[in-house]
Design a protein around this motif. Structure first.
Motif, mmCIF file in Angstrom:
data_model
loop_
_atom_site.group_PDB
_atom_site.id
_atom_site.type_symbol
_atom_site.label_atom_id
_atom_site.label_comp_id
_atom_site.label_asym_id
_atom_site.label_seq_id
_atom_site.Cartn_x
_atom_site.Cartn_y
_atom_site.Cartn_z
ATOM 1 N N UNK A 137 1.016 -1.020 -0.014
ATOM 2 C CA UNK A 137 0.099 -0.011 -0.051
ATOM 3 C C UNK A 137 0.979 1.153 0.076
ATOM 4 N N UNK A 138 0.405 2.208 -0.871
ATOM 5 C CA UNK A 138 1.163 3.569 -0.634
ATOM 6 C C UNK A 138 0.232 4.557 0.090
ATOM 7 N N UNK B 26 -8.089 9.044 4.442
ATOM 8 C CA UNK B 26 -7.058 8.691 3.994
ATOM 9 C C UNK B 26 -6.053 7.838 4.654
ATOM 10 N N UNK B 27 -5.493 7.018 4.048
ATOM 11 C CA UNK B 27 -4.382 5.969 4.752
ATOM 12 C C UNK B 27 -3.249 6.069 3.865
ATOM 13 N N UNK B 28 -1.958 6.418 4.710
ATOM 14 C CA UNK B 28 -0.890 6.403 4.010
ATOM 15 C C UNK B 28 0.000 5.269 4.628
ATOM 16 N N UNK B 29 1.006 4.682 3.739
ATOM 17 C CA UNK B 29 2.050 4.028 4.091
ATOM 18 C C UNK B 29 3.123 4.938 5.159
ATOM 19 N N UNK B 30 3.462 4.443 6.209
ATOM 20 C CA UNK B 30 4.497 5.189 6.994
ATOM 21 C C UNK B 30 5.632 5.653 6.191
ATOM 22 N N UNK C 255 5.417 13.057 2.722
ATOM 23 C CA UNK C 255 5.894 13.516 1.498
ATOM 24 C C UNK C 255 4.975 13.245 0.046
ATOM 25 N N UNK C 256 3.786 12.294 0.355
ATOM 26 C CA UNK C 256 3.080 12.010 -0.768
ATOM 27 C C UNK C 256 1.690 12.606 -0.118
#
Length: 121
Positions: free
Chosen positions: A47-48, A57-61, A66-67
């Motif tokens: 996952x990104x 939203x859910x972000x990779x650590x 940065x994204x």
């Protein structure tokens, strides 16, 4: 059926930026979630970032800060703004969408064909 069309990959130097876009089309009643995974040779797809229909939203650590993933619901499109890119971000990036069909009202996951992102000097 649902189709996902990706754009925006390429080669960038470390510290640079790229923007990926993905547009869904087809028999869509609702897009429940949409986002990006990435994969490098010999590794599992990871996952990104994902965004839900209500904007959660859910972000990779490894990409937090940065994204940024954004969504245009009217256009069934997501944009992944990638800043401060690192060589470790090099991968094939795949768009994914969790879609409720407009004909069957069943949910299915769909994937794009992938776009290469290479971060190198």
């Amino acid at each position: 059926q649902v189709q996902l069309v990706e754009s925006g990959g390429g080669l960038v130097q470390p510290g640079g930026s790229l923007r990926l876009s993905c547009t869904a089309s087809g028999r869509i009643f609702n897009i429940n979630a949409m986002g990006w995974y990435r994969q490098t040779p010999g590794k599992q797809r990871e996952l990104v970032a994902l965004i839900t229909s209500v904007g959660g939203t859910n972000y990779a650590g490894s990409v937090k800060g940065r994204f940024t993933l954004s969504r245009d619901n009217a256009k069934n499109t997501v944009h992944l703004q990638m800043n401060s890119l690192e060589p470790e971000d090099t991968a094939v990036y795949y768009c994914t969408a969790d879609v409720t069909s407009s004909t069957t009202y069943r949910r299915n996951d769909y994937w794009g064909q992938g776009t290469q992102v290479t971060v190198s000097s």
